[in-house]
Design an enzyme around this catalytic site. Structure first.
Site, short mmCIF file in Angstrom:
data_model
loop_
_atom_site.label_atom_id
_atom_site.label_comp_id
_atom_site.label_asym_id
_atom_site.label_seq_id
_atom_site.Cartn_x
_atom_site.Cartn_y
_atom_site.Cartn_z
N LYS A 1 0.85 -1.20 0.00
CA LYS A 1 0.00 0.00 0.00
C LYS A 1 0.89 1.25 0.00
O LYS A 1 1.92 1.28 0.68
CB LYS A 1 -0.91 -0.03 1.23
CG LYS A 1 -1.98 1.06 1.26
CD LYS A 1 -2.93 0.89 2.46
CE LYS A 1 -4.01 1.97 2.48
NZ LYS A 1 -4.95 1.81 3.61
N SER B 1 -10.09 2.19 2.58
CA SER B 1 -9.09 2.86 1.78
C SER B 1 -8.11 1.92 1.10
O SER B 1 -7.47 2.32 0.14
CB SER B 1 -8.31 3.84 2.64
OG SER B 1 -7.49 3.17 3.58
N SER C 1 -10.66 -0.01 6.87
CA SER C 1 -9.98 0.11 5.57
C SER C 1 -9.27 -1.14 5.08
O SER C 1 -8.80 -1.18 3.95
CB SER C 1 -8.96 1.25 5.61
OG SER C 1 -9.59 2.49 5.49
#
Lengths: 95, 495
Positions: free
Chosen positions: B78, B158, B182
């Site tokens: 990420k 997210s 998320s």
């Protein structure tokens, strides 16, 4: 609670985010909607309840007070938008 | 697609150790799959050179017979994780061009175990969002589509890039972070597994901060066994994070016996929201029945302050964000606005932040500024922190009464169309209604894919565990996974 444009402008100033005059009414409306959602918290009886400071009961870890890092001026400055002579450069701060 | 990309981490580990494949072969297969996945917009920074070097090193280590489980496993990272010398921008224009001079502890832990990074992954800007539509790199597209439809769906957020990358089988697993859901919400939307560990399990050092009292990293994987393997590699005490827990990390994979006889599973009545769809009701009832059939005792429980979790979160998270994001001022890293003649330092701050932050980030920073401002601190911030204490106590009470884990739906719906929620921030916030309590209470939570809905889209269940008992939670999730038997994969329309 309804937020007026004057309050929205004040918050933007505190947050150091430039918001154009024309955009303030829409911003105030958004704040009002979000704060309206948050107002539900007033229904909760919180008398005698302490505000949470740490989600896991723990004493913050302490380490020896010794130097563990340093002499990395170039690394520190490497990502700066403007660095000169070993310093971060910014517009004039004081007259 | 190479068959190698169909492997789980556990299968790849075993194949690597037997010599049936090599880390270089696996990595090449992953890099090809990454290149072919452009229409999904999951990968945003190329790390091919690093991947080649790491794969070669992993093969040497595997040959020596001393390789950890993650050695030679291609993963996605990420964009929130700072990776040395590689763009790490939290999907924000304000960190344009930022290449850290250091490595986050979690990515370092994975690299120390031999994991291979095949790219950096898209996400919502500063992890603020539930649909991956606030990214400076543009939307991520979910590999899943409704049956007979070619409409693009959100992968959730997210960690939307992470979810899409794993679901599309471009890498065997990915890192995620979870502040209000998320990891778990995008995992559910993409038909994969994601666990947020207990607050303090993973070091937050080197992860771009959103809300420090809520943020935790975790793995996003194809199944529960892989989650156990990768989580163990990511966790551990770190002197550089003062909230990192100095307790041993158990062998999570060894906890996976599938035996949950006698375990007490709580079903919280407050999660039966008004307007909950029949399909989500059915999903939850089916999951309950599966755990009961596996020998668990099902118990109705009450978590009375559940309804106040989202409003408390939308005070605490923006407040912490407004403080954390104060560092983006155009001085030390990232973007600085072009200044007009006569502009001073205040104009530099205000223009830089106006240009660099997206709409949702600005909104949250300003809401946070407001709730922390003089005159409102007690009414909003302190009240929210008091409510947070009550939310945590709800969980402590049911655990003290003997509940081992809590079963809930992971999300209120399946993946929805891109563009649906961006107009209404409060509606988007409701996506996290089942997941956000877990962050406020610092507990471990895992999303497990359970079935396809009537449109052919995955739905997930969430299990919430006792603090520090991720092993037990993973085992319950493993039993649920076996009972659910979810094997769905997205049709590969993007290649």
């Amino acid at each position: 609670m309804a937020i007026d444009t004057e309050t929205a402008a004040k918050v933007a100033k505190l947050a150091r985010i430039k918001v154009e005059e024309a955009d303030l009414p829409a911003l105030a409306d958004e704040f009002s909607a979000i704060l309206g959602f948050i107002e539900q918290l007033n229904e909760v009886d919180v008398d005698g309840v302490d505000p949470m400071t740490s989600v896991t009961p723990m004493r913050l870890y302490r380490r020896e007070d010794v130097v563990t890092d340093g002499d990395i001026q170039q690394s520190v400055l490497k990502n700066a938008p403007d660095a000169r002579e070993g310093f971060f450069a910014v517009p004039q701060v004081v007259e | 697609m190479s068959d190698l990309m169909k492997l789980t981490i556990a299968q790849a580990r075993d194949a690597l150790r037997k010599g049936d494949t090599t880390a270089v072969e696996l990595t090449e297969a992953a890099l090809s799959a990454v290149a072919a996945s452009k229409p999904l917009n999951a990968f945003v920074h190329d790390t091919t050179d690093i991947a080649h070097a790491q794969a070669a090193a992993a093969d040497d280590r595997i040959k020596s017979g001393e390789a950890p489980a993650m050695c030679g496993i291609p993963i996605g990272m990420k964009d929130l994780f700072c990776t040395k010398g590689v763009n790490s921008q939290a999907a924000s224009a304000i960190l344009d061009g930022f290449k850290p001079e250091y490595e986050s502890t979690v990515s370092q832990n994975l690299f120390d175990d031999g994991a291979v990074m095949v790219g950096k992954l898209n996400m919502d800007e500063f992890a603020m969002g539930s649909s991956n539509e606030t990214s400076t790199y543009g939307n991520v597209v979910n590999p899943w589509r409704a049956t007979g439809s070619n409409q693009d769906l959100t992968p959730g957020g997210s960690s939307g890039g992470s979810a899409a990358a794993v679901a599309a089988q471009t890498c065997l697993a990915a890192t995620g972070t979870d502040t209000g859901g998320s990891i778990r919400q995008p995992a559910a939307f993409a038909g994969i597994t994601g666990i947020k560990p207990t607050y303090g399990r993973c070091s937050r050092w080197g992860i771009v901060a959103f809300a420090s009292s809520l943020d935790q990293a975790g793995p996003m994987t194809k199944d529960v066994r892989d989650a156990a393997i990768m989580l163990e590699s990511m966790c551990g005490f770190d002197a550089k994070d003062s909230t990192s827990a100095n307790i041993p990390v158990p062998n999570f994979e060894a906890a996976l016996t599938g035996d949950i006889k006698g375990k007490v599973i709580g079903i919280p009545k407050e999660y039966r929201m008004d307007g909950m769809s029949d399909e989500i009701e059915q999903l939850w009832a089916d999951g309950t029945a599966m755990l009961k059939d596996a020998g668990a005792e099902i118990r109705d429980i009450s978590l009375p302050h559940t309804k106040y979790a989202l409003p408390a979160y939308y005070v605490i998270a923006p407040a912490e964000a407004s403080s954390n994001l104060a560092r983006y001022d155009g001085v030390r890293f990232g973007h600085r606005a072009k200044l007009a003649a006569g502009d001073g330092i205040t104009e530099m701050y205000e223009k830089t932040r106006a240009e660099g932050f997206g709409a949702e980030v600005k909104r949250r920073v300003m809401v946070g500024t407001y709730v922390l401002s003089a005159g409102f601190y007690d009414a909003y911030f302190n009240r929210a922190r008091r409510v947070r204490t009550l939310i945590k106590k709800d969980f402590e009470d049911v655990f003290a009464a003997g509940v081992d884990a809590i079963l809930t739906p992971a999300t209120p719906s399946a993946a929805f169309a891109l563009g649906k929620t961006v107009e209404d921030p409060v509606e988007m916030y409701l996506n996290d209604v089942f997941t956000v309590t877990v962050n406020l209470a610092g507990l471990p939570g895992i999303a497990v894919p359970a079935r396809l809905d009537s449109n052919g889209l995955p739905l997930g269940l969430q299990l919430i565990g006792r603090p520090w008992e991720e092993g037990d939670l993973l085992n319950t999730a493993y039993a649920l996974e076996q009972a659910a038997g979810f094997t769905g994969k997205a049709d590969r329309w993007w290649v």
